[in-house]
Scaffold this motif. Structure first.
Motif, PDB file in Angstrom:
ATOM      1  N   HIS A  42       0.823  -1.234   0.000  1.00 17.56           N
ATOM      2  CA  HIS A  42       0.000   0.000   0.000  1.00 17.56           C
ATOM      3  C   HIS A  42       0.842   1.262   0.000  1.00 17.56           C
ATOM      4  CE1 HIS A  42      -3.223  -2.815   0.656  1.00 17.56           C
ATOM      5  NE2 HIS A  42      -2.551  -3.331   1.680  1.00 17.56           N
ATOM      6  N   ASP A  43       2.130   1.112  -0.158  1.00 20.93           N
ATOM      7  CA  ASP A  43       2.975   2.306  -0.240  1.00 20.93           C
ATOM      8  C   ASP A  43       3.240   2.653  -1.698  1.00 20.93           C
ATOM      9  OD1 ASP A  43       4.552  -0.142  -0.308  1.00 20.93           O
ATOM     10  OD2 ASP A  43       6.257   1.203  -0.581  1.00 20.93           O
ATOM     11  N   ARG A  44       3.718   3.850  -1.907  1.00 22.75           N
ATOM     12  CA  ARG A  44       3.891   4.375  -3.288  1.00 22.75           C
ATOM     13  C   ARG A  44       4.849   3.487  -4.085  1.00 22.75           C
ATOM     14  NH1 ARG A  44       6.626   9.039  -5.225  1.00 22.75           N
ATOM     15  NH2 ARG A  44       7.546   9.326  -3.161  1.00 22.75           N
ATOM     16  N   HIS A  45       5.870   2.953  -3.394  1.00 26.24           N
ATOM     17  CA  HIS A  45       6.869   2.160  -4.127  1.00 26.24           C
ATOM     18  C   HIS A  45       6.513   0.670  -4.176  1.00 26.24           C
ATOM     19  CE1 HIS A  45       9.414   5.659  -4.419  1.00 26.24           C
ATOM     20  NE2 HIS A  45       9.313   5.853  -3.106  1.00 26.24           N
ATOM     21  N   GLU A  64       4.039  -8.588   5.839  1.00 26.91           N
ATOM     22  CA  GLU A  64       2.651  -8.112   5.697  1.00 26.91           C
ATOM     23  C   GLU A  64       2.059  -8.339   4.303  1.00 26.91           C
ATOM     24  OE1 GLU A  64       0.675  -7.685   8.004  1.00 26.91           O
ATOM     25  OE2 GLU A  64      -1.039  -7.043   6.789  1.00 26.91           O
ATOM     26  N   PRO A  65       2.774  -8.025   3.231  1.00 28.90           N
ATOM     27  CA  PRO A  65       2.179  -8.293   1.910  1.00 28.90           C
ATOM     28  C   PRO A  65       1.835  -9.766   1.731  1.00 28.90           C
ATOM     29  CG  PRO A  65       4.060  -6.826   1.706  1.00 28.90           C
ATOM     30  CD  PRO A  65       4.041  -7.307   3.123  1.00 28.90           C
TER      31      PRO A  65
END
Ligand code: JBE
Length: 246
Positions: A42-45, A64-65
């Motif tokens: 869920h982060d930009r990268h 987590e992913p």
């Protein structure tokens, strides 16, 4: 049978759209879905890795992913009789994949493959996943690949081809290498005389008993020469029956 594969390189699994496995998917014999692990960031990268605790080279895949990807496959909602899905984690630190394991997995309803990259997946994921999966670290062999995708291509093919209807003629699944603990016998086709190399005479004889004996002897001879480790598991009676010609 349902296969789910999670990878950061989904395109690596494209070959599973081809040939017999591809046809089995079109025919609905096999449901196979490839999931991009980065879809569960869920982060930009779209970060999937970080530095290892305790130091050392390389990066480790963040937990987590993986947890969100594995939860998205809704394990635990399977019917009780089907049991928990098997989570196969390709790894050089796994049990060695064999034809016997392929046959065991072919009896399952749902297989999930977690393709690790970098230095591997945070170990806590495998421990956490055991709540809803039967977790099986699995190795193709004693060498190191850059990730699990190549191993998944091999394992999915080895398992899917055993499913009813996937291979045209089920007879061809019999008398294959490792089917009976031995390597398969040599095969020949026309012409019988090719560049002064002849097909073994017995195969032209039409004598099925002699042909069967020749083929069995060839299996034993080949196995003794190329894979003596397999011979050790054979009964003495079996070995005595053969003319190994060694
Ligand atoms: N041998 C391997 N190396 C890296 C990842 C996976 C592997 N494997 O055999 O499943």
């Amino acid at each position: 049978m349902r296969f789910d594969v999670i990878s950061i390189f989904p395109e690596y699994l494209a070959p599973l759209e081809l040939s017999l496995i591809g046809k089995a998917r079109q025919d609905g014999l096999v449901q196979l879905t490839v999931h991009d692990l980065r879809d569960f960031t869920h982060d930009r990268h779209r970060t999937v890795d970080d530095t290892p605790y305790g130091g050392g080279a390389g990066m480790v895949m963040k937990p987590e992913p993986w947890a969100q990807a594995l939860e998205s496959l809704k394990p635990g909602t399977e019917t009780l009789e089907a049991g928990q899905p098997v989570l196969v984690v390709p790894s050089p630190a796994g049990e060695v994949f064999t034809q016997a394991i392929a046959e065991e997995l072919a009896a399952e309803e749902h297989l999930v493959f977690a393709c690790g990259r970098y230095e591997g997946i945070d170990e806590r994921v495998l421990e956490w996943a055991a709540q809803n999966y039967r977790v099986r670290p699995m190795s193709l062999g004693d060498y190191v690949l850059n990730g699990g995708e190549v191993a998944v291509l091999a394992m999915v093919e080895a398992v899917a081809r055993l499913l009813p209807g996937v291979v045209g003629n089920p007879e061809s699944l019999i008398e294959e290498s490792h089917q009976d603990g031995l390597l398969e016998y040599p095969v020949y086709t026309k012409p019988s005389d090719w560049r002064d190399n002849q097909v073994p005479e017995v195969l032209l004889s039409g004598n099925h008993a002699k042909i069967a004996r020749f083929r069995r002897d060839e299996q034993l001879r080949r196995t003794a020469v190329r894979r003596p480790d397999l011979i050790a598991q054979l009964s003495v009676a079996e070995l005595n029956k053969a003319d190994l010609g060694l």
